[in-house]
Scaffold this motif. Structure first.
Motif, PDB file in Angstrom:
ATOM      1  N   SER A 153       0.893  -1.206   0.099  1.00 57.03           N
ATOM      2  CA  SER A 153      -0.121  -0.097   0.059  1.00 57.03           C
ATOM      3  C   SER A 153       0.791   1.277   0.080  1.00 57.03           C
ATOM      4  N   LEU A 154       2.063   1.018   0.796  1.00 54.32           N
ATOM      5  CA  LEU A 154       2.832   2.278   0.668  1.00 54.32           C
ATOM      6  C   LEU A 154       3.595   2.546  -0.588  1.00 54.32           C
ATOM      7  N   LEU A 155       4.065   1.626  -1.264  1.00 58.55           N
ATOM      8  CA  LEU A 155       4.368   1.878  -2.403  1.00 58.55           C
ATOM      9  C   LEU A 155       3.506   2.265  -3.619  1.00 58.55           C
ATOM     10  N   ALA A 156       2.246   1.714  -3.261  1.00 54.71           N
ATOM     11  CA  ALA A 156       1.192   2.431  -4.385  1.00 54.71           C
ATOM     12  C   ALA A 156       0.479   3.704  -3.883  1.00 54.71           C
ATOM     13  N   GLY A 157       1.438   4.408  -3.022  1.00 60.20           N
ATOM     14  CA  GLY A 157       1.048   5.785  -2.380  1.00 60.20           C
ATOM     15  C   GLY A 157      -0.282   5.961  -1.643  1.00 60.20           C
ATOM     16  N   VAL A 165      -0.912   5.827   1.689  1.00 60.49           N
ATOM     17  CA  VAL A 165      -0.538   5.757   3.185  1.00 60.49           C
ATOM     18  C   VAL A 165      -1.377   5.666   4.209  1.00 60.49           C
ATOM     19  N   ASP A 166      -2.638   5.806   3.995  1.00 59.36           N
ATOM     20  CA  ASP A 166      -3.508   5.565   5.154  1.00 59.36           C
ATOM     21  C   ASP A 166      -3.948   4.091   5.073  1.00 59.36           C
ATOM     22  N   SER A 167      -3.903   3.681   4.018  1.00 63.18           N
ATOM     23  CA  SER A 167      -4.159   1.983   3.962  1.00 63.18           C
ATOM     24  C   SER A 167      -2.991   1.315   4.669  1.00 63.18           C
ATOM     25  N   ALA A 168      -1.756   1.845   4.295  1.00 65.06           N
ATOM     26  CA  ALA A 168      -0.585   1.222   4.827  1.00 65.06           C
ATOM     27  C   ALA A 168      -0.490   1.445   6.519  1.00 65.06           C
ATOM     28  N   ALA A 169      -1.054   2.511   6.926  1.00 67.36           N
ATOM     29  CA  ALA A 169      -0.882   2.802   8.317  1.00 67.36           C
ATOM     30  C   ALA A 169      -2.075   1.840   8.902  1.00 67.36           C
ATOM     31  N   ARG A 170      -3.079   1.781   8.260  1.00 62.78           N
ATOM     32  CA  ARG A 170      -4.358   0.751   8.961  1.00 62.78           C
ATOM     33  C   ARG A 170      -3.679  -0.800   9.079  1.00 62.78           C
ATOM     34  N   ARG A 171      -2.838  -1.178   7.917  1.00 59.77           N
ATOM     35  CA  ARG A 171      -2.351  -2.628   7.833  1.00 59.77           C
ATOM     36  C   ARG A 171      -1.539  -2.577   9.058  1.00 59.77           C
ATOM     37  N   ILE A 172      -0.588  -1.577   9.285  1.00 60.47           N
ATOM     38  CA  ILE A 172       0.455  -1.609  10.280  1.00 60.47           C
ATOM     39  C   ILE A 172      -0.164  -1.866  11.651  1.00 60.47           C
ATOM     40  N   GLU A 187       6.940  -0.033   9.652  1.00 67.11           N
ATOM     41  CA  GLU A 187       6.400   1.099  10.485  1.00 67.11           C
ATOM     42  C   GLU A 187       6.805   2.478  10.376  1.00 67.11           C
ATOM     43  N   ALA A 188       8.249   2.356  10.383  1.00 67.28           N
ATOM     44  CA  ALA A 188       8.958   3.599  10.377  1.00 67.28           C
ATOM     45  C   ALA A 188       8.768   4.394   8.989  1.00 67.28           C
ATOM     46  N   ARG A 189       8.723   3.586   8.096  1.00 64.60           N
ATOM     47  CA  ARG A 189       8.429   4.028   6.411  1.00 64.60           C
ATOM     48  C   ARG A 189       6.985   4.746   6.646  1.00 64.60           C
ATOM     49  N   VAL A 190       5.848   3.933   7.148  1.00 69.33           N
ATOM     50  CA  VAL A 190       4.967   4.745   7.116  1.00 69.33           C
ATOM     51  C   VAL A 190       4.954   6.100   7.966  1.00 69.33           C
TER      52      VAL A 190
END
Length: 452
Positions: free
Chosen positions: A400-404, A406-413, A435-438
């Protein structure tokens, strides 16, 4: 390690100086031994110093690989030696493979054998010696498997990821036959490992191995020894202890041919994790060859996955993805959800890792996102093992982070954080990194420093 025979000097006589009594007939030379490897037993044990193959009413297909004595014979599809059980001649199917012939036989059911009057008081499976003296014979005792339905149920629950139910179903060891108490200890250790209790799991496997050795249960000892080595290496990073655990299995492996075919896989895991990639690839190839000649599917599949992950780590992601795609195509339709999730997870991770390493800003394809999402769904619903679920959430967060997104990436973390902690140190570090990258992508550099 190779074993070398040692001879006392006085035991050897010069050629030509060994005399025979006058008029005595020369002794007939013993026929050369036949090399047979056996697969298909529900379990293998030793009794009175001899191997015993356990079978169940459902599992009565045995495979015998007979090493050919010459290259010409290895290419031949001629007649195989006769195979008898209870003095009844069986009709094997024959396949030439690996420099020998694989004979597959189906043992008649007990009711069928009794009905036909073939029981002669012997439960030996035999390949009789050649009457002409060209080769020796082979025999092994066949016995009904020793089991307990309670242990079968725990095994099924564990494989389905229903760990709470599996733990609750563990019986009091005092209620089990002595010969099965080691198996119960091994099952309990597997539940401990899946739940992240590493020290308890290691102690449980060690206790189970002691009981198996006491009871002569060779295949159970090997399986728990493999699990112990895997726990020590992959979860505890205790590589020396893991190698010692594998080395200690040598006597049991002499009884169980299927275990020897799998040994290369576990050796390869150790080689990989200690940086010897070439040795790991050699060991995987050996495991595949030995498994194939016994008609085993799982060792080849496991070796294929491990090799693909190795290739991916070397930057050869195209080859790795092709191998994993082939394994997925070959997966039977009825394969369990945990096996399917494992293969899909490795397939998704291989492509994701290559995309992340390239750092080109190219987003994951919809196909890759679908694979990663399916893994999470399988791990949540059909195979809810905590550590693999956490890993699946982390992978999807990175995608999700690589796809841009960020909100979805944060929810997954956040979802990964809610999952029981994994005992695998590398995965725990990976969670902190993503987690740090998010946090950095959200504009929270201090939080990123704390996480990383």
């Amino acid at each position: 390690m190779a074993r070398f025979a040692r001879f006392a000097l006085g035991a050897l006589a010069p050629l030509g100086l060994v005399a025979c009594e006058a008029g005595s007939a020369p002794e007939r030379a013993a026929p050369p031994p036949i090399h047979v490897e056996l697969a298909g037993c529900a379990a293998m044990r030793r009794e009175g110093g001899h191997p015993v193959c356990e079978v169940t009413p459902e599992q009565r297909t045995l495979r015998l690989w007979i090493k050919s004595e010459s290259e010409i014979e290895s290419e031949s599809h001629g007649e195989a030696p006769p195979v008898r059980w209870r003095n009844r001649l069986l009709s094997p199917t024959i396949v030439s493979i690996g420099g020998g012939r694989l004979l597959t036989v189906e043992l008649p059911s007990e009711s069928e054998a009794n009905r036909e009057g073939s029981v002669d008081g012997s439960d030996l499976l035999e390949i009789p010696a050649d009457p002409a003296g060209s080769r020796g014979g082979y025999r092994i005792q066949i016995s009904a498997a020793r089991g307990d339905p309670r242990l079968d149920r725990i095994q099924a629950l564990r494989r389905e990821g229903r760990l709470d139910e599996a733990r609750a179903a563990l019986p009091d060891p005092a209620t089990l036959p002595e010969a099965l108490r080691g198996r119960a200890a091994g099952l309990a250790a597997r539940v401990d490992l899946a739940e992240g209790h590493l020290d308890a799991a290691i102690a449980g496997f060690q206790r189970a191995i002691v009981l198996h050795r006491r009871d002569g249960r060779s295949s159970d000892e090997v399986l728990d020894g493999f699990a112990l080595a895997f726990a020590l290496a992959s979860f505890g990073r205790r590589f020396g202890e893991a190698r010692a655990a594998l080395a200690s299995l040598e006597p049991a492996l002499a009884t169980w041919d299927e275990g020897r075919a799998q040994l290369g896989y576990y050796g390869a895991i150790l080689d990989r994790d200690t940086g010897d990639v070439r040795a790991a690839l050699r060991a995987l190839a050996q495991s595949e060859r030995e498994g194939a000649r016994l008609g085993l599917v799982e060792p080849a599949r496991a070796a294929g996955q491990a090799r693909a992950l190795l290739l991916g780590s070397l930057g050869r992601s195209g080859e790795a993805i092709a191998e994993l795609d082939a394994l997925l195509r070959e997966l039977p339709a009825g394969a369990g959800p945990c096996l399917r999730a494992e293969l899909l997870s490795n397939r998704g991770w291989t492509e994701l890792a290559a995309l992340d390493a390239a750092a080109t800003g190219t987003p994951p394809t919809p196909e890759l996102m679908a694979i990663l999402e399916r893994v999470v769904a399988l791990r949540r619903e059909a195979c809810p093992l905590p550590a693999p679920l956490q890993n699946a959430e982390i992978n999807l967060a990175l995608a999700s982070l690589l796809a841009g997104d960020v909100d979805s990436a944060a929810r997954r973390i956040a979802a990964a954080r809610l999952t029981a902690p994994t005992p695998l140190a590398v995965a725990a570090a990976w969670l902190l990194e993503v987690e740090a990258r998010v946090a950095l992508a959200q504009g929270r550099p201090r939080d990123a420093l704390r996480a990383g």
